[in-house]
Design a protein around this motif. Structure first.
Motif, PDB file in Angstrom:
ATOM      1  N   ASP A 187       0.654  42.670  12.511  1.00  0.00           N
ATOM      2  CA  ASP A 187       0.001  41.452  12.029  1.00  0.00           C
ATOM      3  C   ASP A 187       1.102  40.406  11.873  1.00  0.00           C
ATOM      4  OD1 ASP A 187      -1.131  39.378  10.553  1.00  0.00           O
ATOM      5  OD2 ASP A 187      -2.301  40.724   9.274  1.00  0.00           O
ATOM      6  N   VAL A 188       1.045  39.342  12.667  1.00  0.00           N
ATOM      7  CA  VAL A 188       2.142  38.364  12.647  1.00  0.00           C
ATOM      8  C   VAL A 188       2.249  37.637  11.313  1.00  0.00           C
ATOM      9  CG1 VAL A 188       2.115  38.022  15.143  1.00  0.00           C
ATOM     10  CG2 VAL A 188       0.716  36.530  13.679  1.00  0.00           C
ATOM     11  N   GLY A 189       1.213  37.723  10.489  1.00  0.00           N
ATOM     12  CA  GLY A 189       1.279  37.109   9.174  1.00  0.00           C
ATOM     13  C   GLY A 189       2.108  37.900   8.183  1.00  0.00           C
ATOM     14  N   ASP A 190       2.586  39.069   8.593  1.00  0.00           N
ATOM     15  CA  ASP A 190       3.409  39.935   7.749  1.00  0.00           C
ATOM     16  C   ASP A 190       4.827  39.948   8.316  1.00  0.00           C
ATOM     17  OD1 ASP A 190       4.790  42.055   6.557  1.00  0.00           O
ATOM     18  OD2 ASP A 190       2.992  43.301   6.397  1.00  0.00           O
ATOM     19  N   PRO A 191       5.814  39.410   7.587  1.00  0.00           N
ATOM     20  CA  PRO A 191       7.177  39.338   8.144  1.00  0.00           C
ATOM     21  C   PRO A 191       7.784  40.696   8.463  1.00  0.00           C
ATOM     22  CG  PRO A 191       7.154  38.740   5.804  1.00  0.00           C
ATOM     23  CD  PRO A 191       5.729  38.813   6.245  1.00  0.00           C
ATOM     24  N   GLU A 192       7.408  41.735   7.715  1.00  0.00           N
ATOM     25  CA  GLU A 192       7.936  43.071   8.021  1.00  0.00           C
ATOM     26  C   GLU A 192       7.385  43.584   9.346  1.00  0.00           C
ATOM     27  OE1 GLU A 192       7.243  45.676   4.747  1.00  0.00           O
ATOM     28  OE2 GLU A 192       8.565  44.568   3.370  1.00  0.00           O
ATOM     29  N   HIS A 208      -8.962  29.426   4.666  1.00  0.00           N
ATOM     30  CA  HIS A 208      -7.883  28.455   4.892  1.00  0.00           C
ATOM     31  C   HIS A 208      -6.521  29.161   4.937  1.00  0.00           C
ATOM     32  CE1 HIS A 208      -9.991  24.707   4.890  1.00  0.00           C
ATOM     33  NE2 HIS A 208     -10.335  24.711   3.620  1.00  0.00           N
ATOM     34  N   GLN A 209      -6.287  29.986   3.940  1.00  0.00           N
ATOM     35  CA  GLN A 209      -4.979  30.639   3.821  1.00  0.00           C
ATOM     36  C   GLN A 209      -4.739  31.632   4.943  1.00  0.00           C
ATOM     37  OE1 GLN A 209      -4.861  32.243  -0.150  1.00  0.00           O
ATOM     38  NE2 GLN A 209      -4.343  30.273  -1.090  1.00  0.00           N
ATOM     39  N   ARG A 210      -5.791  32.384   5.319  1.00  0.00           N
ATOM     40  CA  ARG A 210      -5.620  33.379   6.373  1.00  0.00           C
ATOM     41  C   ARG A 210      -5.291  32.709   7.709  1.00  0.00           C
ATOM     42  NH1 ARG A 210      -3.817  38.336   7.647  1.00  0.00           N
ATOM     43  NH2 ARG A 210      -3.501  37.802   9.819  1.00  0.00           N
ATOM     44  N   LEU A 211      -5.964  31.588   8.007  1.00  0.00           N
ATOM     45  CA  LEU A 211      -5.685  30.886   9.253  1.00  0.00           C
ATOM     46  C   LEU A 211      -4.237  30.407   9.289  1.00  0.00           C
ATOM     47  CD1 LEU A 211      -7.868  28.480  11.261  1.00  0.00           C
ATOM     48  CD2 LEU A 211      -5.588  27.741  10.622  1.00  0.00           C
ATOM     49  N   PHE A 212      -3.780  29.822   8.194  1.00  0.00           N
ATOM     50  CA  PHE A 212      -2.396  29.333   8.163  1.00  0.00           C
ATOM     51  C   PHE A 212      -1.400  30.488   8.202  1.00  0.00           C
ATOM     52  CE2 PHE A 212      -2.454  24.831   7.938  1.00  0.00           C
ATOM     53  CZ  PHE A 212      -1.123  24.428   7.978  1.00  0.00           C
ATOM     54  N   GLN A 213      -1.759  31.610   7.586  1.00  0.00           N
ATOM     55  CA  GLN A 213      -0.859  32.762   7.600  1.00  0.00           C
ATOM     56  C   GLN A 213      -0.633  33.258   9.028  1.00  0.00           C
ATOM     57  OE1 GLN A 213       0.469  33.575   4.694  1.00  0.00           O
ATOM     58  NE2 GLN A 213       1.833  35.115   5.568  1.00  0.00           N
ATOM     59  N   THR A 214      -1.677  33.220   9.840  1.00  0.00           N
ATOM     60  CA  THR A 214      -1.558  33.669  11.231  1.00  0.00           C
ATOM     61  C   THR A 214      -0.929  32.598  12.107  1.00  0.00           C
ATOM     62  OG1 THR A 214      -3.484  35.121  11.022  1.00  0.00           O
ATOM     63  CG2 THR A 214      -2.822  34.485  13.249  1.00  0.00           C
ATOM     64  N   THR A 233       4.023  32.126  13.450  1.00  0.00           N
ATOM     65  CA  THR A 233       4.976  31.464  14.349  1.00  0.00           C
ATOM     66  C   THR A 233       6.351  31.359  13.699  1.00  0.00           C
ATOM     67  OG1 THR A 233       3.203  30.184  15.389  1.00  0.00           O
ATOM     68  CG2 THR A 233       5.440  29.344  15.637  1.00  0.00           C
ATOM     69  N   VAL A 234       6.385  31.047  12.405  1.00  0.00           N
ATOM     70  CA  VAL A 234       7.664  30.960  11.690  1.00  0.00           C
ATOM     71  C   VAL A 234       8.369  32.319  11.682  1.00  0.00           C
ATOM     72  CG1 VAL A 234       8.746  30.578   9.435  1.00  0.00           C
ATOM     73  CG2 VAL A 234       6.953  29.024  10.242  1.00  0.00           C
ATOM     74  N   TYR A 235       7.636  33.367  11.267  1.00  0.00           N
ATOM     75  CA  TYR A 235       8.254  34.695  11.203  1.00  0.00           C
ATOM     76  C   TYR A 235       8.729  35.137  12.591  1.00  0.00           C
ATOM     77  CZ  TYR A 235       5.891  34.969   6.626  1.00  0.00           C
ATOM     78  OH  TYR A 235       5.453  34.732   5.349  1.00  0.00           O
TER      79      TYR A 235
END
Length: 343
Positions: A65-70, A109-115, A120-122
């Motif tokens: 899951d790209v929203g998870d940095p690990e 809102h938060q889930r969309l930004f997390q992905t 992209t940042v991670y």
């Protein structure tokens, strides 16, 4: 300077189980690259990797899951373990939400930004930690929504604006550090992928993409071109370029098109799966969506922009020929007139 030939590269692709990511992975493998496929859909991803291997390519699948940095760091680690490193990292993973901003839940809102943004940042930071030493390409997939507002996809546009700001800043910092890493932002127009079918949908109608719509192959081709021949920004779809230019030239006029833009994102039928794949993987494994109406076969604008010097050469040659013809006609006319005078 160009990077390695594609057949000599290892390419990491997030969002590789669907749409642009899947198309890019298959195209890269066919062109000889070794590919690292990352997405949430474990079974689908494993099947895609097996298909690539069965066709003579090389691929590994990493459930993440790209929203998870690990999870994102694990993608990098597995690429290094399997192939000794990677040369290009492509951040494709992304989702959207259809509906007016005031109706969308904070959780969505938060889930969309997390992905879309944090993924992209991670991915970018994990990639550049490795590429600073090895050299290579970072390619982030934004959208023409990086430059345009889209009513009823407001959070998607906001996330892509944020991706653009982050990508441009990271590029500048890498230049300041003299790091051997190129950074490209790909900005597709509407692309015929399952994005609308996998979206979280607050509308009472099934969502669709506003025309003109282009095939995912055009985006994949632009991504793989940038992996070898770095470019700063690539817009995929001439129609998208016209929208961006129009908004820059007359932003107030663009705003007035809001009702039409909203209408162009609604199909005639009722919503089929309002929850979509925002919070859990669903409907992965397909490159194309089921966009009603005509889908462009190619984008002449994008293909020309990938080879600006060649295009400039063709234009220069055309202008030279045209000038020669005009001068020739002028010379013939002058000689003819002079001959009449001599008589």
């Amino acid at each position: 300077m160009p990077h390695k030939h594609l057949s000599d590269q290892v390419i990491v692709i997030t969002g590789a189980s669907s749409g642009i990511g899947l198309t890019t992975a298959r195209m890269a493998a066919r062109r000889g690259a070794r590919v690292v496929l990352a997405a949430r859909s474990s079974d689908v991803l494993a099947r895609i990797a097996e298909e690539i291997e069965a066709e003579g390519g090389r691929a590994i699948a990493v459930t993440a899951d790209v929203g998870d940095p690990e999870d994102v760091q694990r993608i990098s680690d597995k690429a290094i373990t399997a192939f000794g490193g990677f040369d290009t990292w492509v951040n494709v993973a992304g989702l959207t939400v259809y509906g007016p901003l005031h109706e969308i839940s904070e959780e969505d809102h938060q889930r969309l930004f997390q992905t879309n943004f944090w993924g992209t940042v991670y991915g970018s930071l994990a990639a550049t930690r490795h590429l600073r030493k090895r050299g290579g390409a970072l390619i982030n997939v934004g959208s023409i929504g990086s430059d345009l507002p889209f009513p009823f996809q407001g959070l998607y546009a906001a996330s892509k604006h944020a991706v653009k700001g982050f990508t441009d800043t990271l590029r500048m910092e890498l230049i300041a550090d003299q790091a051997p890493v190129s950074v490209t932002l790909i900005k597709p127009a509407s692309i015929d992928t399952p994005l609308p079918q996998r979206a979280r949908n607050y509308m009472d109608r099934e969502p669709m993409l506003p025309p003109p719509v282009y095939p995912p192959d055009e985006v994949a081709n632009a991504i793989l071109h940038a992996a070898v021949h770095p470019q700063r920004d690539i817009i995929v779809g001439g129609g998208g370029k016209l929208f961006v230019m129009g908004k820059e030239f007359a932003p107030g006029v663009y705003d007035e098109f809001a009702p039409a833009i909203i209408a162009m994102q609604k199909r005639s039928g009722p919503a089929r799966d309002p929850k979509g794949a925002l919070h859990e993987p669903k409907k992965a494994g397909r490159e194309r969506g089921d966009q009603p109406g005509y889908v462009m076969r190619t984008s002449a604008y994008t293909r020309a922009s990938l080879h600006p010097f060649a295009t400039a050469g063709v234009l220069t040659a055309g202008l030279t020929i045209a000038a020669a013809l005009l001068l020739g006609r002028h010379s013939e006319g002058t000689s003819h007139r002079n001959g009449i005078r001599r008589r």
